[in-house]
Design a protein around this motif. Structure first.
Motif, PDB file in Angstrom:
ATOM      1  N   SER A  55      40.967 -19.389   0.792  1.00 30.29           N
ATOM      2  CA  SER A  55      41.785 -20.499   1.273  1.00 30.29           C
ATOM      3  C   SER A  55      42.446 -21.232   0.113  1.00 30.29           C
ATOM      4  CB  SER A  55      40.925 -21.487   2.058  1.00 30.29           C
ATOM      5  OG  SER A  55      40.045 -22.188   1.192  1.00 30.29           O
ATOM      6  N   VAL A  56      43.416 -22.066   0.471  1.00 32.65           N
ATOM      7  CA  VAL A  56      44.126 -22.849  -0.534  1.00 32.65           C
ATOM      8  C   VAL A  56      43.152 -23.692  -1.361  1.00 32.65           C
ATOM      9  CG1 VAL A  56      45.761 -24.743  -0.843  1.00 32.65           C
ATOM     10  CG2 VAL A  56      46.298 -22.906   0.737  1.00 32.65           C
ATOM     11  N   GLY A  57      42.233 -24.364  -0.677  1.00 36.28           N
ATOM     12  CA  GLY A  57      41.262 -25.188  -1.375  1.00 36.28           C
ATOM     13  C   GLY A  57      40.353 -24.384  -2.280  1.00 36.28           C
ATOM     14  N   GLU A  58      39.969 -23.199  -1.826  1.00 37.70           N
ATOM     15  CA  GLU A  58      39.105 -22.345  -2.636  1.00 37.70           C
ATOM     16  C   GLU A  58      39.835 -21.851  -3.885  1.00 37.70           C
ATOM     17  OE1 GLU A  58      36.130 -20.279   0.640  1.00 37.70           O
ATOM     18  OE2 GLU A  58      38.197 -19.577   0.506  1.00 37.70           O
ATOM     19  N   VAL A  59      41.094 -21.499  -3.742  1.00 40.08           N
ATOM     20  CA  VAL A  59      41.878 -21.050  -4.895  1.00 40.08           C
ATOM     21  C   VAL A  59      42.010 -22.168  -5.917  1.00 40.08           C
ATOM     22  CG1 VAL A  59      44.150 -20.252  -5.672  1.00 40.08           C
ATOM     23  CG2 VAL A  59      43.148 -19.296  -3.597  1.00 40.08           C
ATOM     24  N   ALA A  60      42.250 -23.381  -5.440  1.00 40.77           N
ATOM     25  CA  ALA A  60      42.354 -24.533  -6.340  1.00 40.77           C
ATOM     26  C   ALA A  60      41.042 -24.758  -7.087  1.00 40.77           C
ATOM     27  CB  ALA A  60      42.734 -25.786  -5.546  1.00 40.77           C
ATOM     28  N   CYS A  93      47.696 -24.254 -16.332  1.00 43.05           N
ATOM     29  CA  CYS A  93      47.670 -23.349 -15.180  1.00 43.05           C
ATOM     30  C   CYS A  93      46.862 -23.949 -14.037  1.00 43.05           C
ATOM     31  CB  CYS A  93      47.088 -22.004 -15.575  1.00 43.05           C
ATOM     32  SG  CYS A  93      48.174 -21.000 -16.595  1.00 43.05           S
ATOM     33  N   SER A  94      45.685 -24.491 -14.360  1.00 41.48           N
ATOM     34  CA  SER A  94      44.858 -25.114 -13.331  1.00 41.48           C
ATOM     35  C   SER A  94      45.575 -26.298 -12.697  1.00 41.48           C
ATOM     36  CB  SER A  94      43.535 -25.573 -13.950  1.00 41.48           C
ATOM     37  OG  SER A  94      42.771 -26.309 -13.012  1.00 41.48           O
ATOM     38  N   LEU A  95      46.229 -27.080 -13.511  1.00 41.18           N
ATOM     39  CA  LEU A  95      46.966 -28.242 -13.020  1.00 41.18           C
ATOM     40  C   LEU A  95      48.062 -27.819 -12.045  1.00 41.18           C
ATOM     41  CD1 LEU A  95      47.521 -31.311 -13.268  1.00 41.18           C
ATOM     42  CD2 LEU A  95      49.000 -30.772 -15.211  1.00 41.18           C
ATOM     43  N   LEU A  96      48.811 -26.785 -12.389  1.00 40.64           N
ATOM     44  CA  LEU A  96      49.899 -26.323 -11.531  1.00 40.64           C
ATOM     45  C   LEU A  96      49.363 -25.715 -10.242  1.00 40.64           C
ATOM     46  CD1 LEU A  96      52.245 -24.761 -14.229  1.00 40.64           C
ATOM     47  CD2 LEU A  96      52.643 -26.868 -12.933  1.00 40.64           C
ATOM     48  N   VAL A  97      48.314 -24.902 -10.344  1.00 37.03           N
ATOM     49  CA  VAL A  97      47.720 -24.296  -9.150  1.00 37.03           C
ATOM     50  C   VAL A  97      47.214 -25.383  -8.204  1.00 37.03           C
ATOM     51  CG1 VAL A  97      45.819 -22.892  -8.276  1.00 37.03           C
ATOM     52  CG2 VAL A  97      47.141 -22.093 -10.226  1.00 37.03           C
ATOM     53  N   ASN A  98      46.531 -26.382  -8.746  1.00 36.82           N
ATOM     54  CA  ASN A  98      46.004 -27.449  -7.901  1.00 36.82           C
ATOM     55  C   ASN A  98      47.112 -28.299  -7.292  1.00 36.82           C
ATOM     56  OD1 ASN A  98      42.800 -28.094  -7.874  1.00 36.82           O
ATOM     57  ND2 ASN A  98      43.349 -26.835  -9.634  1.00 36.82           N
ATOM     58  N   THR A  99      48.196 -28.484  -8.023  1.00 39.85           N
ATOM     59  CA  THR A  99      49.336 -29.238  -7.495  1.00 39.85           C
ATOM     60  C   THR A  99      49.990 -28.492  -6.344  1.00 39.85           C
ATOM     61  OG1 THR A  99      49.766 -30.259  -9.649  1.00 39.85           O
ATOM     62  CG2 THR A  99      51.588 -30.222  -8.082  1.00 39.85           C
ATOM     63  N   ILE A 100      50.207 -27.185  -6.528  1.00 40.33           N
ATOM     64  CA  ILE A 100      50.810 -26.374  -5.471  1.00 40.33           C
ATOM     65  C   ILE A 100      49.889 -26.321  -4.252  1.00 40.33           C
ATOM     66  CG2 ILE A 100      51.556 -24.035  -4.854  1.00 40.33           C
ATOM     67  CD1 ILE A 100      52.319 -23.732  -7.871  1.00 40.33           C
ATOM     68  N   ALA A 101      48.583 -26.167  -4.491  1.00 41.44           N
ATOM     69  CA  ALA A 101      47.619 -26.106  -3.396  1.00 41.44           C
ATOM     70  C   ALA A 101      47.613 -27.403  -2.593  1.00 41.44           C
ATOM     71  CB  ALA A 101      46.232 -25.814  -3.936  1.00 41.44           C
ATOM     72  N   ALA A 102      47.661 -28.526  -3.280  1.00 39.35           N
ATOM     73  CA  ALA A 102      47.674 -29.824  -2.601  1.00 39.35           C
ATOM     74  C   ALA A 102      48.937 -29.975  -1.764  1.00 39.35           C
ATOM     75  CB  ALA A 102      47.569 -30.956  -3.630  1.00 39.35           C
ATOM     76  N   ALA A 134      40.590 -22.212  -9.848  1.00 38.34           N
ATOM     77  CA  ALA A 134      41.414 -22.529 -11.016  1.00 38.34           C
ATOM     78  C   ALA A 134      40.763 -23.609 -11.871  1.00 38.34           C
ATOM     79  CB  ALA A 134      42.805 -22.970 -10.574  1.00 38.34           C
ATOM     80  N   ALA A 135      40.270 -24.658 -11.232  1.00 42.52           N
ATOM     81  CA  ALA A 135      39.645 -25.757 -11.977  1.00 42.52           C
ATOM     82  C   ALA A 135      38.384 -25.287 -12.701  1.00 42.52           C
ATOM     83  CB  ALA A 135      39.321 -26.901 -11.023  1.00 42.52           C
ATOM     84  N   GLU A 136      37.569 -24.503 -12.023  1.00 45.42           N
ATOM     85  CA  GLU A 136      36.332 -24.001 -12.637  1.00 45.42           C
ATOM     86  C   GLU A 136      36.644 -23.054 -13.798  1.00 45.42           C
ATOM     87  OE1 GLU A 136      34.290 -22.237  -9.375  1.00 45.42           O
ATOM     88  OE2 GLU A 136      33.946 -24.154  -8.355  1.00 45.42           O
TER      89      GLU A 136
END
Length: 210
Positions: free
Chosen positions: A149-154, A192-201, A157-159
């Motif tokens: 899921s979107v949340g799981e992908v985010a 990369c983590s920042l961008l992935v989390n931004t897109i996911a949000a 990335a953070a981890e």
């Protein structure tokens, strides 16, 4: 990252660009501080310059179909971001654009993203485990391929970005520090983590509003 979104409108693209630009701007000082510890100290400044350049040309970029818009955004990064980050992040966006069909679903996006990550690895002559942006991109690619899921992908990335802290850098300027690079997060991984989390949000908010 979304099982329901198969086409991004021009307005969607503009909103995503705005969200990414804002996230990079808000975190530019943090990214620069990370880079001052183990790099040239200009990562945050360079990334902000790149996403400001994309935002400045957003109307022209977003008039294109999604694949071509991604490629155009990547070219902007190549032309405006200094150091190694411009070619690497630019390659990610450009290859993603070239690999996506105009109408795409989740599986096609995952396949295109995997090709884009491999292109970054080839461009940087690097691999996972060397304390680079690939240490976030490969886990994200695996998560997409697994249909998370979107949340799981985010979260992945953070981890993954946090997992670069105890690594010793083997590529890039940080590699010159050897063991002294241990204990610092890789700036590219953080971006990369920042961008992935931004897109996911953004995707999550759009899906909840639908």
């Amino acid at each position: 990252m979304s099982k329901t979104m198969t086409r991004l409108t021009s307005e969607d693209m503009k909103a995503l660009i705005g969200a990414m630009q804002a996230a990079i701007a808000e975190n530019a000082e943090r990214l620069t501080a990370l880079d001052q510890a183990i790099g040239d100290g200009d990562h945050g400044i360079n990334m902000k310059r790149g996403f400001d350049a994309i935002a400045a040309d957003a109307d022209a970029i977003c008039d294109k179909p999604t694949p071509q818009a991604l490629s155009a955004a990547g070219m902007k990064l190549v032309m405006s971001v200094g150091g190694a980050s411009g070619p690497l992040f630019g390659t990610l966006f450009m290859t993603l654009g070239k690999s996506l069909p105009e109408d795409f679903e989740c599986g096609a996006f995952a396949d295109a993203f995997a090709k884009a990550v491999d292109a970054v690895a080839a461009r940087g002559k690097s691999s996972a485990g060397q304390k680079t942006m690939l240490d976030v991109l490969y886990p994200v690619s695996d998560a997409l391929a697994a249909g998370k899921s979107v949340g799981e992908v985010a979260a992945v990335a953070a981890e993954a970005a946090e997992a670069t802290v105890p690594m010793e850098a083997k590529r890039g300027r940080a590699s010159f520090l050897g063991e002294r690079s241990i204990g610092h997060m890789d700036p590219g991984s953080c971006s990369c983590s920042l961008l992935v989390n931004t897109i996911a949000a953004w995707i999550s908010a759009k899906e909840h509003a639908a």
